[in-house]
Design an enzyme around this catalytic site. Sequence first.
Site, PDB file in Angstrom:
ATOM      1  N   ARG A  38       0.953  -0.986  -0.026  1.00  0.00           N
ATOM      2  CA  ARG A  38      -0.057  -0.100   0.163  1.00  0.00           C
ATOM      3  C   ARG A  38       0.977   1.301  -0.112  1.00  0.00           C
ATOM      4  O   ARG A  38       0.434   2.346  -0.671  1.00  0.00           O
ATOM      5  CB  ARG A  38      -0.926   0.013   1.177  1.00  0.00           C
ATOM      6  CG  ARG A  38      -2.258  -0.945   0.719  1.00  0.00           C
ATOM      7  CD  ARG A  38      -3.183  -0.792   2.126  1.00  0.00           C
ATOM      8  NE  ARG A  38      -4.517  -1.308   1.751  1.00  0.00           N
ATOM      9  CZ  ARG A  38      -5.094  -1.813   2.576  1.00  0.00           C
ATOM     10  NH1 ARG A  38      -5.151  -1.836   3.686  1.00  0.00           N
ATOM     11  NH2 ARG A  38      -6.497  -2.354   2.035  1.00  0.00           N
ATOM     12  N   LYS A 202     -15.019 -14.702   6.637  1.00  0.00           N
ATOM     13  CA  LYS A 202     -16.546 -14.788   6.964  1.00  0.00           C
ATOM     14  C   LYS A 202     -17.448 -14.586   5.750  1.00  0.00           C
ATOM     15  O   LYS A 202     -17.342 -13.667   4.766  1.00  0.00           O
ATOM     16  CB  LYS A 202     -16.661 -13.653   7.956  1.00  0.00           C
ATOM     17  CG  LYS A 202     -16.356 -13.951   9.275  1.00  0.00           C
ATOM     18  CD  LYS A 202     -16.182 -12.673  10.221  1.00  0.00           C
ATOM     19  CE  LYS A 202     -17.448 -12.260  10.687  1.00  0.00           C
ATOM     20  NZ  LYS A 202     -17.557 -10.860  11.267  1.00  0.00           N
ATOM     21  N   GLY A 355      -7.508  -6.831   1.335  1.00  0.00           N
ATOM     22  CA  GLY A 355      -6.109  -6.590   1.816  1.00  0.00           C
ATOM     23  C   GLY A 355      -5.308  -7.635   2.126  1.00  0.00           C
ATOM     24  O   GLY A 355      -3.935  -7.945   1.814  1.00  0.00           O
ATOM     25  N   GLY A 379     -12.753  -3.848   1.352  1.00  0.00           N
ATOM     26  CA  GLY A 379     -13.990  -3.461   1.593  1.00  0.00           C
ATOM     27  C   GLY A 379     -14.516  -2.707   0.334  1.00  0.00           C
ATOM     28  O   GLY A 379     -15.707  -2.731  -0.110  1.00  0.00           O
TER      29      GLY A 379
HETATM   30  P1  ADP Z   1      -9.524 -10.040   2.353  1.00  0.00           P
HETATM   31  O1  ADP Z   1      -8.708  -9.147   3.064  1.00  0.00           O
HETATM   32  O2  ADP Z   1      -8.666 -10.491   1.256  1.00  0.00           O
HETATM   33  O3  ADP Z   1     -10.784  -9.333   1.888  1.00  0.00           O
HETATM   34  P2  ADP Z   1     -10.427 -11.567   4.499  1.00  0.00           P
HETATM   35  O4  ADP Z   1     -10.083 -10.552   5.306  1.00  0.00           O
HETATM   36  O5  ADP Z   1     -12.070 -11.849   4.174  1.00  0.00           O
HETATM   37  O6  ADP Z   1      -9.883 -11.409   3.006  1.00  0.00           O
HETATM   38  O7  ADP Z   1     -10.252 -13.232   5.006  1.00  0.00           O
HETATM   39  C1  ADP Z   1      -8.898 -13.285   5.325  1.00  0.00           C
HETATM   40  C2  ADP Z   1      -8.507 -14.299   6.549  1.00  0.00           C
HETATM   41  O8  ADP Z   1      -9.279 -15.301   6.406  1.00  0.00           O
HETATM   42  C3  ADP Z   1      -7.164 -14.640   6.523  1.00  0.00           C
HETATM   43  O9  ADP Z   1      -6.592 -13.959   7.832  1.00  0.00           O
HETATM   44  C4  ADP Z   1      -7.157 -16.267   6.687  1.00  0.00           C
HETATM   45  O10 ADP Z   1      -6.202 -16.961   7.409  1.00  0.00           O
HETATM   46  C5  ADP Z   1      -8.644 -16.246   6.793  1.00  0.00           C
HETATM   47  N1  ADP Z   1      -9.098 -17.841   6.473  1.00  0.00           N
HETATM   48  C6  ADP Z   1      -8.990 -18.306   5.319  1.00  0.00           C
HETATM   49  N2  ADP Z   1      -9.318 -19.422   5.374  1.00  0.00           N
HETATM   50  C7  ADP Z   1      -9.694 -19.786   6.554  1.00  0.00           C
HETATM   51  C8  ADP Z   1     -10.103 -20.933   7.260  1.00  0.00           C
HETATM   52  N3  ADP Z   1     -10.528 -22.151   6.535  1.00  0.00           N
HETATM   53  N4  ADP Z   1     -10.398 -20.938   8.711  1.00  0.00           N
HETATM   54  C9  ADP Z   1     -10.000 -19.606   9.294  1.00  0.00           C
HETATM   55  N5  ADP Z   1      -9.498 -18.894   8.600  1.00  0.00           N
HETATM   56  C10 ADP Z   1      -9.354 -18.598   7.324  1.00  0.00           C
HETATM   57 MG    MG Z   2      -8.930  -8.947   5.485  1.00  0.00          MG
END
Ligand code: ADP
Ligand code: MG
Length: 398
Positions: A38, A202, A355, A379
Site C-alpha cells: 500500500r 466470513k 488486503g 471492502g
Molecule cells: P481479504 O482481506 O482479502 O478481503 P478476508 O479479510 O476476508 O480477506 O479474510 C482473510 C483471512 O481469512 C485470513 O487471515 C485467513 O487466515 C482467513 N481464513 C481463510 N481460510 C480460513 C479458514 N479455513 N479458517 C479460518 N480462517 C481462514
Molecule cells: Mg481482510
Amino acid sequence: MRSLPDLIATGVAGRTVFLRADLNVPLDTAGQITDDGRIRAALPTIAALREAGAKVLLCSHLGRPKGYDETLSLAPVAARLGELIGADVSLATDVAGESARATAAALTDGSVAMLENVRFEAAETSKDAAVRDGLAAKLAALADRYVDDAFGAAHRAHASVVGVPALLPHAAGLLVEAELAVLERLTSSPKDPYVVVLGGSKVSDKLAVIEALLPRADRLLVGGGMAFTFLAALGHSVGSSLLEADRVDYCRELIATAGEKLVLPVDFVAASAFAADAEHAVVAADAIPDDRMGLDIGPKSAALFGTHLRSAATVFWNGPMGVFELAPYAEGTRSVAQDVAAATSGGAFTVVGGGDSAAAVRALGIPETGFSHISTGGGASLEFLEGKTLPGLAALEG
Ligand code: ADP
Ligand code: MG
C-alpha cells in the site's frame, strides 16, 4: 471528478496538499511492516505532487486504534516511505494539534511529512457528523488543497475522507483513478468466461458481493473459512471449522439459485488445532471429523478451481483459500494464485482485491505481473462491485 493532473495544472507549487492515502499496512507482532504494497501504491501520486513543487502532507489510518496507541503509530510507515522516496519524511506526534501544525509549517516545496494515525482521533470515525466536521475543519486548516488517494478507505464516511474535501479544492489521486478504471472494466464489460473466486474468513462479509456478482459471473468458486457455512447448508458436518450458523439458511437458498455456477471445495486440509504444528490431513468435504477444523482447501479442490480459472477470460479474486499465514495451510491459496497467473499470461483480465488476499499473493512470492491488477481496497472494491455509492468518491465529485 477532477484528476490529479488537472489539479496540478491549477498550480500547486509552494502550496500544501493534504494527501489522504491508505497506508494501512500489515504489521507483525514486533511492529515490522510485513507487506509494504500500500505504501508503494501511493508513490506515483506522491511523486507527481513533489515534482510539481507541492508541500505534501500525508494522512492515513493504521489499524483500528481506540484513541492513542503507540503500537499503531505511523512511525514505521514514515520510515519505510522515506526509504522508498529517498528523502526524510517527518512525522507529527499528533493528528491535528500543535505538532501537526508545526510539521505542516516546516514543509518546504517538494518535501513530504506525515500526520500521526488519523484514527487516534475518535472524531475521525464518529457517527456524529458535527464531531467529524470539527476534526475535518482542523485538518483542512493545515493545507490548501486536498487529494484523495485512499481507495481502500473510500467506502468510509470518515472526516479525513469526506469532511476535508468538502472544505478544500480537491482531486482524485492516481491510485484512486487506476482502481476505478479496473473496477469499471469488471462491472461494465467483463469478457466471458467470468470467474469469481471468493474466500477469506466470513461469509457474512461477502453476501452482498455474492448476490451482486452471481448474475454476471459464469462461475463462483468459494473457498476459505466461508466455505463451511455452505457445506453446513448441504447437510455436511464441518467439525470445529469456522461456521456462521445464522447464515446457513441463506447459503442453502444461494446454492439453489446459483445451480452449477457455484463451485464448492470437495476436500480440505483439516487440522486438530489452529496452529502450524497441529496434526493435519486431507479429508473429503463430506467427511470432516468432529474434532478437526478445515484450514485450507485440499488438492482436489485446488485442481477443480484451476480448471475453471485457466479457461477464464476475466477473474476477480477476493479472500484467501485458507489460513495462508501458516505454511501448512497456504497451498490452496498458492495454487489459486498460480492458476490466476496462468490465466493472466493467457490473456485474461485478472484482478485481486482485498488486503489479506493482496498480502497473500506477495507473501507467497507470486510476481505482481501474474495479475492485471492487485487492488489496495478490500471492502471498497467489494462495495463498488456491489453497486454501492462510495462516500469517499462521492465527496470528490463537483
Ligand atoms: P481479504 O482481506 O482479502 O478481503 P478476508 O479479510 O476476508 O480477506 O479474510 C482473510 C483471512 O481469512 C485470513 O487471515 C485467513 O487466515 C482467513 N481464513 C481463510 N481460510 C480460513 C479458514 N479455513 N479458517 C479460518 N480462517 C481462514
Ligand atoms: Mg481482510
